[in-house]
Scaffold this motif. Structure first.
Motif, PDB file in Angstrom:
ATOM      1  N   ILE A 130       0.947  -1.276  -0.074  1.00 53.25           N
ATOM      2  CA  ILE A 130      -0.122  -0.074   0.010  1.00 53.25           C
ATOM      3  C   ILE A 130       1.018   1.212  -0.071  1.00 53.25           C
ATOM      4  CG2 ILE A 130      -1.795   1.299   1.259  1.00 53.25           C
ATOM      5  CD1 ILE A 130      -2.392  -1.331   2.469  1.00 53.25           C
TER       6      ILE A 130
ATOM      7  N   VAL B  77      -3.393   3.811   5.653  1.00 55.89           N
ATOM      8  CA  VAL B  77      -2.661   2.554   5.765  1.00 55.89           C
ATOM      9  C   VAL B  77      -2.628   1.301   6.576  1.00 55.89           C
ATOM     10  CG1 VAL B  77      -0.173   1.584   5.757  1.00 55.89           C
ATOM     11  CG2 VAL B  77      -0.656   3.507   4.370  1.00 55.89           C
TER      12      VAL B  77
ATOM     13  N   CYS C 294       0.192   5.761  -0.119  1.00 60.18           N
ATOM     14  CA  CYS C 294      -0.710   6.495   0.240  1.00 60.18           C
ATOM     15  C   CYS C 294      -0.092   8.018   0.433  1.00 60.18           C
ATOM     16  CB  CYS C 294      -1.522   6.422   1.304  1.00 60.18           C
ATOM     17  SG  CYS C 294      -2.811   5.179   1.565  1.00 60.18           S
TER      18      CYS C 294
ATOM     19  N   PHE D 169      -4.692   6.599  -2.530  1.00 58.50           N
ATOM     20  CA  PHE D 169      -4.531   5.191  -1.968  1.00 58.50           C
ATOM     21  C   PHE D 169      -4.202   4.474  -3.307  1.00 58.50           C
ATOM     22  CE2 PHE D 169      -6.669   1.081  -2.022  1.00 58.50           C
ATOM     23  CZ  PHE D 169      -6.050   0.686  -0.955  1.00 58.50           C
TER      24      PHE D 169
ATOM     25  N   LEU E 227      -3.075   0.234  -4.401  1.00 59.98           N
ATOM     26  CA  LEU E 227      -2.967  -1.098  -3.460  1.00 59.98           C
ATOM     27  C   LEU E 227      -2.358  -2.004  -4.910  1.00 59.98           C
ATOM     28  CD1 LEU E 227      -3.480  -3.475  -1.468  1.00 59.98           C
ATOM     29  CD2 LEU E 227      -5.559  -3.611  -2.297  1.00 59.98           C
TER      30      LEU E 227
END
Length: 418
Positions: A39, A58, A41, A106, A108
């Protein structure tokens, strides 16, 4: 079959900002090939708002996904994780109204059983690159990208647009609900790179540069360093990300077949050594066969033998020391003295004879009258030679020895600076 990856490489830097509002998972330096998701951010809101927002996102996503390890990162599970994070935002805003307005982007990247699932919100980006070619690139949720896709501005105008930092989506809480754009990528091959980053990286690293670097023959740490070199000192914003390369599943499985048994053997050996070192007396007590000769008895035998040998040696030494030495002294010293006296007498006799008859080394005999003149001439010549080098002087051997000592003394004399 789940995807295998090489050691992931993460980074996060402050850039020229007063604080770092980016957050990554796992923390930099903590990622391993066993991690299944990553992840990145980028906090929004300034001051502590952006830093806190990225941290909440996170930690919220990682906590939820780690508690659902049996899932295959489906769109439903990722959506539930977003709801969990928004709830965390609501709880924070309920107790601290001054935090209203905080938000975060964000990204992922999750490795499932049959696909790599990627999701993003805002202008943080995800790339899939194979052999220097971009296979997948996320679409920024930004105002500039919307204008570009609408044909209202050109790509050149988008690079320096005054509103290029304005984003259309962000995680802010349930009062501003948002949606993750999710894609499940199945066209994934060993050697492919996944690169996720905040927009600070994109200030100085464009698609061409990224493709060229990741398509080179450099090692992964070196490739990441080349990317960071473009950002270092040039990027105003924080810049963070993760570089992940897909490994060959067959090679990874083959490696496990021999690595895991070796690790088990090493662990067993380590445990055995710890057991022996922890209780050596216990191991000795349960031994069923007594030793043939105790070490203590063997030591006594060695010590006794050493004492005996020492006593015999001392006895021989003292016996030899107490023997009378007068015989040797009586036989050696007088002889030497006698020889010295003899030599002295010989030198004296030769010297006295040389004064009267230098060449008379034999008994004196009468010379016939007719040979008298010749003998006188020979005596005269001999007398001259005797005066030049008297026989009673230094012998030739003594002269040579004296020179060598003088030369040796001269050669060993210390000189300054040597």
């Amino acid at each position: 079959m789940p995807y295998s990856i090489y050691p992931p490489l993460g980074f996060t830097f402050q850039g020229q900002r007063e604080n770092n509002e980016d957050s990554v998972y796992p923390e930099v330096g903590m990622a391993t090939p066993q991690n299944r998701f990553f992840i990145v951010c980028d906090g929004v809101g300034g001051a502590q708002k952006g830093e806190l927002a990225s941290h909440i996102a996170v930690s919220g996503f990682s906590d939820y996904l780690n508690t659902h390890t049996d899932s295959d990162f489906s769109e439903e599970v990722i959506g539930e994780a977003l709801g969990h994070v928004q709830q965390k935002f609501d709880e924070m805003l309920a107790v601290q109204h001054l935090l209203k307005g905080m938000a975060t982007t964000f990204t992922l990247v999750a490795f499932g059983e049959d696909a790599v699932h990627v999701g993003h919100i805002g202008d943080s980006r995800i790339y899939q690159i194979r052999n220097g070619t971009i296979i997948y690139k996320s679409e920024d949720h930004s105002k500039v990208n919307f204008l570009l896709k609408s044909g209202l501005i050109s790509a050149e105008q988008a690079q320096n647009h005054p509103e290029r930092n304005v984003i259309m989506r962000a995680i802010q809480g349930s009062h501003r609900d948002t949606k993750i754009e999710i894609h499940s990528l199945t066209d994934v091959l060993p050697g492919d790179y996944f690169f996720q980053c905040t927009d600070g990286v994109l200030e100085n690293v464009n698609d061409d540069a990224l493709s060229q670097i990741l398509g080179s023959e450099e090692t992964n740490p070196r490739k990441l360093q080349l990317i960071l070199n473009l950002c270092d000192g040039n990027t105003r914003d924080n810049y963070s990300g993760y570089l992940i390369q897909v490994a060959n599943n067959e090679l990874a499985d083959a490696a496990k077949e021999w690595i895991e048994p070796m690790q088990a053997m090493a662990q067993n050996a380590d445990n055995t050594m710890k057991f022996k070192s922890a209780a050596p007396d216990t191991v000795a007590l349960v031994s069923s066969t007594p030793p043939e000769t105790p070490k203590s008895n063997r030591g006594l035998w060695y010590l006794g033998g050493l004492v005996l040998i020492t006593m015999v040696s001392l006895g021989i030494f003292f016996l030899n020391k107490n023997k009378p030495k007068s015989t040797v002294s009586a036989t050696v010293v007088p002889v030497v003295t006698q020889e010295i006296d003899t030599l002295s007498s010989v030198d004296t006799s030769i010297a006295s004879e040389s004064e009267s008859a230098p060449l008379t080394a034999f008994p004196v005999v009468k010379v016939p009258p007719h040979l008298s003149p010749k003998i006188k001439a020979l005596k005269k010549a001999a007398a001259l030679d005797s005066a030049a080098v008297p026989f009673g002087g230094v012998t030739p051997n003594e002269t040579a020895f004296g020179k060598s000592k003088k030369d040796t003394a001269a050669s060993t004399k210390k000189t300054p600076g040597r």
